[in-house]
Motif scaffolding. Structure first.
Motif, mmCIF file in Angstrom:
data_model
loop_
_atom_site.group_PDB
_atom_site.id
_atom_site.type_symbol
_atom_site.label_atom_id
_atom_site.label_comp_id
_atom_site.label_asym_id
_atom_site.label_seq_id
_atom_site.Cartn_x
_atom_site.Cartn_y
_atom_site.Cartn_z
ATOM 1 N N TYR A 141 0.829 -1.201 0.000
ATOM 2 C CA TYR A 141 0.000 0.000 0.000
ATOM 3 C C TYR A 141 0.869 1.258 0.000
ATOM 4 O O TYR A 141 0.662 2.168 -0.809
ATOM 5 N N LEU A 142 1.866 1.303 0.900
ATOM 6 C CA LEU A 142 2.702 2.503 0.999
ATOM 7 C C LEU A 142 3.622 2.655 -0.217
ATOM 8 O O LEU A 142 3.846 3.765 -0.694
ATOM 9 N N THR A 143 4.130 1.549 -0.734
ATOM 10 C CA THR A 143 4.979 1.620 -1.928
ATOM 11 C C THR A 143 4.177 2.182 -3.104
ATOM 12 O O THR A 143 4.629 3.061 -3.828
ATOM 13 N N ARG A 144 2.953 1.690 -3.269
ATOM 14 C CA ARG A 144 2.077 2.166 -4.342
ATOM 15 C C ARG A 144 1.739 3.636 -4.182
ATOM 16 O O ARG A 144 1.763 4.403 -5.134
ATOM 17 N N LEU A 145 1.400 4.005 -2.948
ATOM 18 C CA LEU A 145 0.976 5.376 -2.661
ATOM 19 C C LEU A 145 2.102 6.366 -2.954
ATOM 20 O O LEU A 145 1.905 7.378 -3.617
ATOM 21 N N ILE A 146 3.304 6.056 -2.466
ATOM 22 C CA ILE A 146 4.438 6.971 -2.656
ATOM 23 C C ILE A 146 4.828 7.013 -4.140
ATOM 24 O O ILE A 146 5.091 8.074 -4.695
ATOM 25 N N ASN A 156 0.459 0.776 -10.981
ATOM 26 C CA ASN A 156 -0.084 -0.576 -10.932
ATOM 27 C C ASN A 156 1.026 -1.575 -10.608
ATOM 28 O O ASN A 156 1.595 -2.199 -11.496
ATOM 29 N N ILE A 157 1.362 -1.668 -9.315
ATOM 30 C CA ILE A 157 2.455 -2.577 -8.946
ATOM 31 C C ILE A 157 2.013 -3.498 -7.804
ATOM 32 O O ILE A 157 1.111 -3.173 -7.043
ATOM 33 N N VAL A 158 2.668 -4.638 -7.721
ATOM 34 C CA VAL A 158 2.388 -5.607 -6.665
ATOM 35 C C VAL A 158 3.695 -5.851 -5.919
ATOM 36 O O VAL A 158 4.741 -5.965 -6.541
#
Lengths: 236, 82
Positions: A141-146, A156-158
C-alpha cells in the motif's frame, strides 16, 4: 479548474437523480465519496412521458479527478523503476536486508493490464508477510501510494515476498475448484475461511466463469468470507 | 561520534515527507522507554489528511511496518500524529 485546484461544480440532468449523479460522476472522473450532491430538481416520470420533468443535480467536487492509469509500455517501465527505488528505501529504513526482483505478472484476465511485481528475496523474511499477509499489504500500500504520488498517476504494482502471493494464488485457485465441487456434490452453500480482500478476489475470479456455482462475500471486516453457492440444475 | 540508530524515526520521516505537500514541516520525535517507543509525527495542518489517509489507512500501514522494526528490538511502538 477553480482557484483551489478542484474542478468546478457542475449541474447535470437525467431522468432520475441517481442517473444524473452517475452521469456527472463519470464526467468528472470521480466517485460518489468525492463529491457533495445537491438535488436541485427531483424530476418526475409523468404518464407515458406526459408532464415528465428531468431531474437536475449539482455535483460539488471535493478532490481532483483520479489520475488515469499509465497506458504505454514506457510509462509502466518507469513505474517499476520508481516503485523499486521506493521499496528499497522503505526496506533500508526497516533495516531489512533483501534483494528486490522485478518481473511482469501474468494478467488475471486478458482484458487486464498485467502489473509489475516487485518480489523481495532474502533470508528470514517471514516478518515481512505478517499475520494473514498484513505486513505485506501495508508495504504494498505505501509503496504504491508513494510511487503514485511521485509519478502523479496511479501505479499498478504488486509487492511480494519470496513469491508468497503467487504461491498463495495457486493454492487458492485449487481450493476454489475443490470447494466448488463440494458445493455441487452436496447441493449446499460452502463457506470458506475468512480472507483478506485480495485473496477473496482470487476466489471470485477463479469461479467467475463456472456456470454451476456463484460466489458471494459475507460478513464484515476481518470476518468477511467467501461463500460458494451451487446453482440448481434448472438454472444451468 | 557514531550516528544514532533510529530506524523507526527515519521510516516515519521518509514516508511522511514522500506524501505531504510541505516536507519542510515534517517533524518526528522519538521518545524512548525501556520496553516501548513513542513516535510523534507533526506535519503542516493542511497535510494531516495525507499522513492519516481515508479511514486512517496510511497511519495504520505505517504502524504495521513500525511493529516489524520494533519487534526486532523487543519493543512496543506507538505512532501518534499530533
Amino acid at each position: 479548474m477553480s482557484e483551489n485546484g478542484l474542478p468546478q461544480a457542475i449541474d447535470v440532468t437525467g431522468s432520475t437523480p441517481e442517473e444524473a449523479i452517475e452521469k456527472g460522476l463519470s464526467q468528472l472522473g470521480l466517485t460518489r465519496n468525492d463529491v457533495i450532491v445537491e438535488i436541485i430538481e427531483e424530476g418526475r416520470g409523468g404518464l407515458a412521458g406526459i408532464g415528465a420533468r428531468e431531474a437536475v443535480v449539482r455535483l460539488i467536487p471535493l478532490r481532483a479527478p483520479h489520475p488515469a492509469p499509465a497506458e504505454s509500455e514506457e510509462d509502466t517501465a518507469e513505474e517499476a523503476e520508481v516503485a523499486h527505488e521506493v521499496l528499497a528505501d522503505l526496506l533500508e529504513r526497516m533495516r531489512v536486508e533483501a534483494t528486490i526482483y522485478v518481473y511482469r505478472a501474468e494478467p488475471a484476465s486478458p482484458e487486464e493490464i498485467a502489473p509489475w511485481v516487485l518480489d523481495i528475496q532474502g533470508p528470514d523474511l517471514g516478518i515481512l508477510i505478517g499475520r494473514r499477509g498484513e505486513t505485506l499489504s501495508a508495504l504494498q500500500y505505501l509503496t504504491r501510494l508513494i510511487t503514485s504520488r511521485r509519478l502523479e498517476r496511479r501505479a499498478n504494482i504488486v509487492v511480494d515476498v519470496e513469491g508468497y502471493k503467487s504461491r498463495r494464488e495457486v493454492s487458492l485457485r485449487r481450493l476454489a475448484q475443490q470447494m466448488a465441487a463440494e458445493a455441487r456434490r452436496r447441493g449446499r452453500t460452502v463457506t470458506l475461511e475468512p480472507m483478506p480482500p485480495n485473496e477473496r478476489r482470487i476466489i471470485h475470479i477463479a469461479l467467475r466463469d463456472d456456470e454451476t456455482v456463484t460466489t458471494e462475500s459475507v460478513g464484515e471486516g476481518e470476518h468477511r468470507r467467501v461463500t460458494i453457492i451451487p446453482l440448481r440444475r434448472s438454472e444451468h | 561520534m557514531t550516528r544514532e540508530e533510529t530506524p523507526m524515526k527515519e521510516l516515519v520521516e521518509y514516508i511522511a515527507k514522500a506524501l505531504v505537500d510541505d516536507p519542510s514541516q515534517v517533524e518526528v520525535t522519538q521518545i524512548e522507554g525501556a520496553t516501548s517507543v513513542i513516535l510523534e509525527l507533526r506535519v503542516a495542518p493542511e497535510d494531516m489528511g495525507r499522513v492519516i489517509g481515508r479511514g486512517g489507512r496510511v497511519a495504520n500501514a505505517m504502524r504495521t511496518l513500525l511493529r516489524v522494526v520494533a519487534a526486532k528490538q523487543g519493543k512496543r511502538v506507538t505512532l501518534e500524529i499530533v
